[in-house]
Write an enzyme that holds these catalytic residues in place. Structure first.
Site, mmCIF file in Angstrom:
data_model
loop_
_atom_site.group_PDB
_atom_site.id
_atom_site.type_symbol
_atom_site.label_atom_id
_atom_site.label_comp_id
_atom_site.label_asym_id
_atom_site.label_seq_id
_atom_site.Cartn_x
_atom_site.Cartn_y
_atom_site.Cartn_z
ATOM 1 N N ASP A 293 -8.952 -1.416 -8.004
ATOM 2 C CA ASP A 293 -8.202 -1.604 -6.764
ATOM 3 C C ASP A 293 -7.618 -3.018 -6.647
ATOM 4 O OD1 ASP A 293 -7.143 -0.921 -4.310
ATOM 5 O OD2 ASP A 293 -9.007 -1.226 -3.196
ATOM 6 N N HIS B 154 -7.186 6.956 -2.834
ATOM 7 C CA HIS B 154 -7.995 5.936 -2.170
ATOM 8 C C HIS B 154 -7.272 5.177 -1.046
ATOM 9 C CE1 HIS B 154 -5.997 2.726 -4.374
ATOM 10 N NE2 HIS B 154 -6.591 1.874 -3.558
ATOM 11 N N ASP B 155 -5.935 5.222 -1.004
ATOM 12 C CA ASP B 155 -5.222 4.543 0.086
ATOM 13 C C ASP B 155 -4.225 5.479 0.773
ATOM 14 O OD1 ASP B 155 -6.254 1.973 0.403
ATOM 15 O OD2 ASP B 155 -5.134 1.171 -1.312
ATOM 16 N N HIS C 12 0.991 1.482 -5.701
ATOM 17 C CA HIS C 12 -0.337 0.872 -5.759
ATOM 18 C C HIS C 12 -1.371 1.920 -6.177
ATOM 19 C CE1 HIS C 12 -4.055 -1.144 -4.714
ATOM 20 N NE2 HIS C 12 -4.311 -0.251 -3.773
ATOM 21 N N HIS D 252 0.825 -1.205 0.000
ATOM 22 C CA HIS D 252 0.000 0.000 0.000
ATOM 23 C C HIS D 252 0.864 1.263 0.000
ATOM 24 C CE1 HIS D 252 -3.235 -2.857 1.261
ATOM 25 N NE2 HIS D 252 -3.892 -2.113 0.403
#
Ligand SMILES: [Zn+2]
Length: 680
Positions: A571, A437-438, A401, A397
């Site tokens: 994802d 998103h992360d 990514h 992560h």
């Protein structure tokens, strides 16, 4: 002439020559034996003929009509929920309806012509009860009250009973009707389990129960699910028993609160596949292996999890615009529109800053600056801030990514179907969501953060902890630095819509709701597409119908489902990438999980995914499970919607590869060692 069974309106007429011998008017019997039931002799008198026809009409025709009305009545009786019995004046059973059979446990043929009193005889009723019933009936009046009756299996059953006489043409009692209902709850429950007893959403013979169910529904504020349940209840009213049973199963499922998830985990637990159970448990549930919680305060302060580090808001220099990107990176970025784009190569060339470069290239390509009314520098600043808040120390992560998910998102947005369905704000929000998103992912799962009492878990009440944090932090970072705020040019309404859109997509990446998102997508979006394919193949020309389906797909509700599915697929698209990339990502995620397991063991925390133990884990097995449980169905649905055959081909190849690797019992130590260099 005669009426035949096949149709009451069929009349067979035979005309025979009148012979002199007929003068003797022989017996009609030979004709009746031959199947005729009326003989009319030719007559020249018009009145005689009219009389003959009138007799026919008022005789046989009327009788036939009455008979068919009687059939309708019996049919009605068989479909009511009360148990009905018709007996002769001396209590000989002549008819019982289906509800009676169910209530009493007898088939109608078993009790036909039997004495009604004998069939259900028992000594629970008061001795003079029968007399008082008979007295009422003789007066031509009905009797009503509690009556004990005996079921076939000997069980004694109290029922509410209504007995009434039917007066025949002679003024005497011709029949006795009794109607029974029971409120015996235990019997109702038992009858529910028998294969025939559930009708009308309740049980035959128990209308009161049904009334109360209806009342409960009408008392609550009508939620959509209540409406659905009521519609199904109504549809059961006149359905055949097989349909009623099927609908009962539907109702049972609909009444459970967790519509999309628990069923699977139960199933898997039964299968005793520890790999899959770990994956599902670790990824989908909050803290499945709840052991004694380690003192929360101690853990918050210990700050060993990386989730609580201070966000970076500084903006490192260069590149400021697309044109300033160095040539060797530009060269790599040239193949960015291809699905087979090598993100790992970009990661190396950019010294672990692939997100700024790929982000700049991609967002410019999709006109994001125009949408936000900002310049390239602002966009670059924003990308830089976001990327610097990804943890390069995470093996999985990290910002590579995020760049990878951005790449997949952009690729999906280029598919014809999405170009037709999604508008510019959908496109921009999808790209932004992929990038953030992360952000600030600590390299630990939600379950870990909850178990250690991480301050993020406390802040978000153990609900979608990381996903909430990613989204919240991204907006926080944007507003903290004006030169990096891509949202600053939007008006209130535009900002509100954009923000809502982005939050929804980021939260959709939480795997806990995976099956819910997938099911909604299949049921709403894929079905709309299916209809289109059906009609277009029938008409042989897709164009007029495609506008219909496009109208259906572009509703706000469906676009929401499509965007959620889009980011979800992006994802977890690793297993659909070319083999070398797929293997690399597989090693990276396993490595991150290994680190989590090690920390859990070291700190005495619950081990969320015990199978991810560096010493014993099989990466191929974990990949196979992950593909089986999460990937196959999802990408099937996605491919069906927007046609991405290359992904499916990769997926199949990669699956074969993992199977082979598993067969060669290549254990995880060998498989993961090359990625050790990625750890910093
Ligand atoms: Zn992700």
């Amino acid at each position: 002439m005669r009426a035949t069974k096949a149709s009451q309106h069929t009349v067979i007429v035979a005309v025979t020559k009148r012979l002199s011998t007929d003068k003797d008017e022989p017996s009609i019997l030979p004709l009746i034996k031959a199947g005729f039931n009326k003989r009319v002799v030719e007559n020249h008198n018009l009145n005689a003929c009219i009389n003959e026809l009138l007799c026919l009409e008022y005789g046989e025709v009327r009788t036939q009509l009455q008979l068919s009305a009687a059939n309708a009545l019996f049919c009605a009786l068989d479909n009511v929920s009360d148990a009905v019995e018709i007996a002769s004046d001396d209590r000989e059973i002549q008819y019982v309806n289906h509800a009676w059979e169910r209530l009493m446990g007898y088939g109608s043929e078993e009790v036909m012509e039997k004495d009604s009193m004998e069939v259900t005889k028992n000594d629970h009723n008061k001795p003079d009860l029968q007399d008082s019933i008979n007295t009422q009936l003789k007066k031509g009046k009905y009797w009503e009250g509690t009556y004990y009756t005996r079921r076939k299996n000997g069980e004694i059953l109290p029922s509410h009973c209504h007995v009434s006489p039917v007066i025949g043409p002679t003024g005497q009692i011709s029949h006795i009707i009794s109607v029974k209902t029971t409120s015996d709850a235990s019997l109702i429950e038992r009858l529910k389990d028998t294969d025939y007893s559930i009708v009308n959403g309740g049980v035959y013979g128990f209308p009161r129960r049904r009334e109360s169910v209806t009342k409960i529904h009408s008392m609550t504020i009508e939620a959509p699910i209540t409406k659905v349940i009521n519609i199904i209840n109504a549809a059961q009213e006149n359905s055949p028993i097989t349909v009623v049973q099927a609908l009962d199963h539907v109702l049972e499922i609909l009444r459970t609160s967790e519509l999309y998830s628990p069923y699977l985990s139960q199933q898997l637990r039964a299968d005793e596949d520890p790999m899959t159970t770990d994956l599902v448990g670790g990824i989908m549930s909050q803290s499945m292996r709840r052991q004694l919680m380690v003192s929360a305060s101690q853990d918050v302060n210990s700050n060993s999890s990386k989730g609580s580090h201070q966000p970076h808001t500084y903006i490192p220099t260069n590149p400021a615009t697309l044109s300033q990107i160095p040539d060797h990176i530009k060269a790599i970025l040239n193949s960015e529109p291809s699905w087979d784009f090598d993100i790992i190569r970009l990661e190396k060339a950019t010294n672990n800053r692939p997100l700024v470069y790929l982000g700049l290239k991609t967002l410019m390509r999709f006109g994001v600056c125009d949408f936000f009314n900002i310049n390239e520098t602002c966009l670059t600043n924003w990308l830089t801030v976001i990327e610097s808040n990804y943890h390069s120390s995470n093996t999985y992560h990290n910002s590579t990514h995020a760049a990878d998910v951005l790449h997949a998102t952009a690729f999906f947005l280029e598919q014809e179907r999405n170009k037709a369905v999604l508008d510019q704000s959908d496109v921009v929000c999808s790209l932004i969501s992929a990038i953030i998103h992360d952000v600030d992912h600590p390299g630990r799962t939600n379950a870990f953060l909850i178990n250690e009492g991480n301050k993020l878990a406390i802040l978000y009440n153990d609900q979608a902890v990381l996903e909430s944090h990613h989204s919240a932090l991204a907006f926080q970072l944007s507003w903290e630095n004006d030169s990096a705020n891509i949202f600053r040019g939007l008006d209130n309404e535009g900002y509100r819509a954009t923000r809502q859109n982005i939050i929804d997509m980021v939260l959709a990446t939480e795997m806990r709701h995976h099956f819910e998102h997938l099911n909604k997508f299949v049921n709403s979006v894929n079905k709309a597409t299916l209809k289109y394919e059906d009609t277009s193949s029938m008409s042989g020309n897709g164009s007029p119908d495609s506008s219909v389906v496009l109208n259906q797909l572009t509703t706000p509700e469906n676009r929401l489902l499509i965007k959620r599915m889009l980011i979800k697929c992006a994802d977890v698209a690793n297993p659909c990438r070319p083999l070398d990339l797929c293997v690399e990502w597989g090693k990276r995620i396993a490595e991150e999980y290994f680190n989590q397991t090690e920390e859990e063991k070291k700190r005495g925390l619950p081990v969320v995914m015990p199978i991810f133990d560096r010493k014993t884990c099989s990466i191929p097995k974990s990949q196979i499970s992950f593909i089986d449980v999460f990937i196959n169905d999802m990408f099937d649905a996605w491919d069906y919607y927007c046609d991405v055959p290359d992904l499916i081909t990769h997926l199949q190849n990669n699956y074969k590869y993992w199977q082979q690797a598993d067969d060669n019992s290549q254990d995880c130590e060998e498989a993961s060692s090359p990625t050790d260099g990625d750890k910093t």
